[in-house]
Design a protein around this motif. Structure first.
Motif, PDB file in Angstrom:
ATOM      1  N   ASN A 141       0.851  -1.194   0.000  1.00  0.00           N
ATOM      2  CA  ASN A 141       0.000   0.000   0.000  1.00  0.00           C
ATOM      3  C   ASN A 141       0.883   1.238   0.000  1.00  0.00           C
ATOM      4  O   ASN A 141       1.795   1.354   0.827  1.00  0.00           O
ATOM      5  N   LEU A 142       0.595   2.149  -0.925  1.00  0.00           N
ATOM      6  CA  LEU A 142       1.390   3.358  -1.057  1.00  0.00           C
ATOM      7  C   LEU A 142       0.506   4.597  -0.965  1.00  0.00           C
ATOM      8  O   LEU A 142      -0.598   4.617  -1.505  1.00  0.00           O
ATOM      9  N   MET A 143       1.001   5.623  -0.304  1.00  0.00           N
ATOM     10  CA  MET A 143       0.377   6.946  -0.300  1.00  0.00           C
ATOM     11  C   MET A 143       1.314   7.864  -1.067  1.00  0.00           C
ATOM     12  O   MET A 143       2.495   7.991  -0.720  1.00  0.00           O
ATOM     13  N   LEU A 144       0.802   8.487  -2.139  1.00  0.00           N
ATOM     14  CA  LEU A 144       1.645   9.286  -3.021  1.00  0.00           C
ATOM     15  C   LEU A 144       1.275  10.767  -2.974  1.00  0.00           C
ATOM     16  O   LEU A 144       0.102  11.124  -2.792  1.00  0.00           O
ATOM     17  N   ARG A 145       2.259  11.625  -3.216  1.00  0.00           N
ATOM     18  CA  ARG A 145       2.014  13.059  -3.356  1.00  0.00           C
ATOM     19  C   ARG A 145       1.241  13.347  -4.644  1.00  0.00           C
ATOM     20  O   ARG A 145       0.462  14.286  -4.726  1.00  0.00           O
ATOM     21  N   ARG A 146       1.470  12.526  -5.641  1.00  0.00           N
ATOM     22  CA  ARG A 146       0.799  12.610  -6.940  1.00  0.00           C
ATOM     23  C   ARG A 146       1.082  11.316  -7.677  1.00  0.00           C
ATOM     24  O   ARG A 146       1.944  10.517  -7.253  1.00  0.00           O
ATOM     25  N   LEU A 147       0.369  11.090  -8.769  1.00  0.00           N
ATOM     26  CA  LEU A 147       0.645   9.914  -9.577  1.00  0.00           C
ATOM     27  C   LEU A 147       1.990  10.074 -10.273  1.00  0.00           C
ATOM     28  O   LEU A 147       2.352  11.180 -10.700  1.00  0.00           O
ATOM     29  N   PRO A 148       2.755   9.001 -10.410  1.00  0.00           N
ATOM     30  CA  PRO A 148       4.077   9.104 -11.042  1.00  0.00           C
ATOM     31  C   PRO A 148       3.967   9.345 -12.546  1.00  0.00           C
ATOM     32  O   PRO A 148       2.979   8.990 -13.178  1.00  0.00           O
ATOM     33  N   ARG A 149       4.999   9.939 -13.098  1.00  0.00           N
ATOM     34  CA  ARG A 149       5.040  10.188 -14.538  1.00  0.00           C
ATOM     35  C   ARG A 149       5.347   8.897 -15.282  1.00  0.00           C
ATOM     36  O   ARG A 149       6.094   8.039 -14.807  1.00  0.00           O
ATOM     37  N   LEU A 150       4.790   8.796 -16.484  1.00  0.00           N
ATOM     38  CA  LEU A 150       5.004   7.632 -17.337  1.00  0.00           C
ATOM     39  C   LEU A 150       6.028   7.946 -18.417  1.00  0.00           C
ATOM     40  O   LEU A 150       6.215   9.110 -18.799  1.00  0.00           O
ATOM     41  N   ARG A 151       6.640   6.922 -18.957  1.00  0.00           N
ATOM     42  CA  ARG A 151       7.509   7.100 -20.121  1.00  0.00           C
ATOM     43  C   ARG A 151       6.704   7.138 -21.413  1.00  0.00           C
ATOM     44  O   ARG A 151       7.165   7.678 -22.405  1.00  0.00           O
ATOM     45  N   ASP A 152       5.515   6.576 -21.373  1.00  0.00           N
ATOM     46  CA  ASP A 152       4.623   6.564 -22.529  1.00  0.00           C
ATOM     47  C   ASP A 152       3.899   7.915 -22.583  1.00  0.00           C
ATOM     48  O   ASP A 152       3.013   8.194 -21.774  1.00  0.00           O
TER      49      ASP A 152
END
Length: 520
Positions: free
Chosen positions: A311-322
Motif C-alpha cells: 500500500n502506497l500513499m503518493l504526493r501525486r501519480l508518477p510520470r510515465l515514459r509513454d
C-alpha cells in the motif's frame, strides 16, 4: 482469569467475523434464528477492512482485499446492505517492458493494441473473452444455488454453443487457449494474470488450479467486472455488520475461539474469562486447517499463498515514459508491470527454485481515481493518491525460515524496483511522508496474513480454489453437501472462503452456509 461454567445456547454460532460470517449471520438472523458471531480481533471484517496505516495521514486505505467482483447484487439486496460500488472507466494499461515502458497497451473505451505492435491480436483478444462469457454467464447464477454436477453444467454451457469454451476453461490448461488466441507476448500476459492472482502455478499446469483462478476472476456478475468499493473495503464489512445486527444477530469482538466440539460446543475466551456456548450449528469462517486445529484433528495440507501487497500513499501519480497515455488512463484500471507471458513463466520458475523473482510481476490499482472519499479534503486538494500494488509469484515457501521483518523489506524493495523499470521517475520520489517523516509504504506478506488474519500459509482464498460444481460421483444427500459447505461433522459447516464456492470478497460462502442451515 475467571472461568464461566454456565453454558448458553444459540441456534447458530459463527466463528470468525469476516465478511462471509457477517453475511451468514444476517441471513440466519433475518430468518429468526438466534445467532452469535465470535471474532478474535477487535473489529469485524477479516481481510475486508480499512485502516489509517500512516501516522498523521488522514487516508483510510483498504488494508488487505481491495476490489469487489463476486459479491452478488442479490445478497446486497436481500440484506438491505448499503454497499456502493464504482465502475472503473478503463480496464487495464500495460507498459511494454521491451522498450522500458515507452509504449503501452491501453484497454478500455479506446484500446491501443497497435501501439505495442499487436493490432493483429485485438480480434483474438475480444473473441477469447466472448467465448469465456459463454461459460461464466451460465455459471454465475448457480453460485447462490445448490451445487450442480459437472455433467449438468457442461450440458447447459454446451447447449448454448460453449463446447469449445468449456474445454478451454474447464478441461485443458488455459495457457493453451491463450496462446492459441493471440500471438503477442504482452497481450498473452494481460490475459494470463487473472489466472495467477494469489495462485502459484504455471499457465500450463496440469492440475488446472490456474484455470479455476481464471474462472473466478471472470465470473463475477457473469462478465468479470471488478469494481471499487465506495469508502473502501471497511465500508462493505460495516454495511454487512449493520445488516446482521439490525436483524438481531449478536457480534462479540475480542472473542478468541480456542476449541470446537463436534456436538456443537464452542469454547472461547475474552479478557474477563473463558466461556462456552452450544449451538445447533457452528459455521466456521476460518480456513479448513484452522478449523481442524480447533477440533483437535489433523490439519489438511493448504496450498501456499503466492502474493505480496504493498500500500502506497503518493504526493501525486508518477510520470510515465509513454507520452501517449495520461496517468489517469494508465492508473484508472489495472496497471500491469512486468507481466508479459514469458516474464510470468520465468518468475514462476525463479520462485519455484527458491528465489524472489527478478523482476517481480506486479499490478497496480488506484482507489482514489474512482473514489476520492477515502482521503481527507486537504489530501484531495494537495493531489494525493493511493496505490495498491499486488505482486505475483512470491509463494509462502520463500518465507520459510525468514525473519518476518527482513523478508517484508526484501519484497518491498523488489516490488518498488519492478515499478521503476517502467516509470519515468522512481516511485520512491513521489511517496508521501508521514508525521514522523517516514515514507508511507505498508507491505503485507503471506507471513503477515497468516499471523494477523489466520489465513493458513497466507493463502487469500483459504486454499486452492475449487470448481464451482460437484463431480458426478460426489454425494449430495445432505443440505451441507448440496450447498458445498459440509465438513465430516453434521453440525459443523464451512462458511468462508474455504467452502466450495468461496474465495475473494463475495459473501457466497456465508450465503450458502446459511441456506444449508435453513434447509436442515
Amino acid at each position: 482469569m475467571r472461568t464461566t461454567t454456565g453454558t448458553e445456547h444459540r441456534d447458530a454460532v459463527i466463528v470468525g467475523g469476516g465478511h462471509n460470517g457477517l453475511v451468514a449471520a444476517a441471513y440466519l438472523a433475518r430468518a429468526g434464528r438466534r445467532v452469535l458471531v465470535l471474532e478474535r480481533l477487535d473489529q469485524v471484517g477479516g481481510a475486508a477492512v480499512s485502516a489509517h496505516p500512516f501516522d498523521g495521514v488522514d487516508a483510510r486505505l483498504s488494508r488487505y482485499s481491495y476490489l469487489v467482483s463476486l459479491l452478488p447484487r442479490r445478497i446486497v439486496d436481500d440484506l438491505g446492505a448499503r454497499v456502493q460500488l464504482a465502475r472503473r472507466r478503463w480496464s487495464s494499461y500495460t507498459p511494454n517492458p521491451a522498450d522500458g515502458g515507452r509504449t503501452g497497451l491501453l484497454i478500455g473505451p479506446e484500446s491501443t493494441f497497435a501501439a505495442v505492435g499487436a493490432a493483429a491480436d485485438e480480434a483474438g483478444f475480444a473473441e477469447f473473452y466472448r467465448r469465456c462469457a459463454t461459460v461464466t454467464t451460465r455459471l454465475w447464477p448457480t453460485l447462490t444455488e445448490p451445487l450442480q454436477t459437472r455433467t449438468a453444467l457442461r450440458r447447459t454451457v454446451c447447449s448454448a454453443g460453449g463446447e469449445a469454451a468449456w474445454q478451454a476453461m474447464i478441461e485443458r490448461p488455459v495457457g493453451e487457449a491463450i496462446t492459441d488466441a493471440v500471438a503477442d507476448d504482452l497481450v498473452r500476459g494481460v490475459m494470463a494474470t487473472d489466472a495467477l492472482i494469489g495462485t502459484f502455478a504455471d499457465m500450463h499446469d496440469q492440475s488446472l488450479i490456474q484455470n479455476r483462478c481464471l474462472l473466478y476472476h471472470l465470473i463475477g456478475g457473469g462478465n468479470g467486472d471488478w469494481d471499487v468499493p465506495i469508502g473502501g473495503m471497511g465500508a462493505v464489512s460495516g454495511a454487512l455488520a449493520a445488516a446482521a445486527t439490525g436483524f438481531g444477530a449478536e457480534i462479540l469482538t475480542g472473542a478468541e475461539v480456542y476449541a470446537i466440539d463436534a456436538d456443537g460446543m464452542v469454547h472461547y475466551r475474552r479478557t474477563d474469562g473463558e466461556y462456552r456456548v452450544s449451538a445447533d450449528h457452528v459455521l466456521a469462517n476460518v480456513t479448513p486447517a484452522v478449523l481442524a486445529g480447533l477440533m483437535g484433528e489433523e490439519e489438511p495440507a493448504i496450498a501456499p499463498g503466492a502474493q505480496v501487497k504493498v500500500n502506497l500513499m503518493l504526493r501525486r501519480l508518477p510520470r510515465l515514459r509513454d507520452e501517449k497515455v495520461s496517468a489517469e488512463q494508465a492508473f484508472g484500471g489495472t496497471f500491469h508491470i512486468n507481466e508479459n507471458f514469458g516474464q510470468l513463466r520465468d518468475a514462476y520458475r525463479q520462485a519455484e527454485a527458491g528465489s524472489v523473482p527478478e523482476p517481480v510481476p506486479c499490478e497496480i490499482y488506484c482507489h482514489t481515481l474512482a473514489d476520492p472519499s477515502i482521503l481527507s479534503e486537504s489530501l484531495r486538494v494537495a493531489g494525493a493518491h493511493t496505490l495498491t500494488v499486488f505482486g505475483l509469484h512470491t509463494p509462502h515457501t520463500l518465507a520459510h525460515g525468514q525473519d518476518g521483518g527482513r523478508y517484508r523489506d526484501t519484497l518491498t524493495a523488489a516490488v518498488l524496483d519492478s515499478l521503476d523499470t517502467v516509470l519515468a521517475e522512481p516511485i520512491r520520489d513521489v511517496v508521501w511522508l508521514d508525521a514522523a517523516g517516514r515514507p508511507c509504504i505498508e507491505t503485507k506478506t503471506t507471513l503477515d496474513l497468516d499471523a494477523t488474519l489466520g489465513m493458513t500459509n497466507g493463502h487469500i482464498f483459504h486454499g486452492a480454489l475449487q470448481w464451482p460444481f460437484a463431480e458426478d460421483d460426489e454425494p449430495l444427500s445432505t443440505p451441507a453437501q448440496r450447498w458445498g459447505v459440509d465438513t465430516p461433522h453434521e453440525r459443523i459447516l464451512l462458511c468462508g472462503s474455504g467452502s466450495r464456492r468461496g474465495g475473494a470478497v463475495s459473501g457466497i460462502g456465508g450465503h450458502n452456509a446459511a441456506m444449508a442451515v435453513l434447509e436442515s
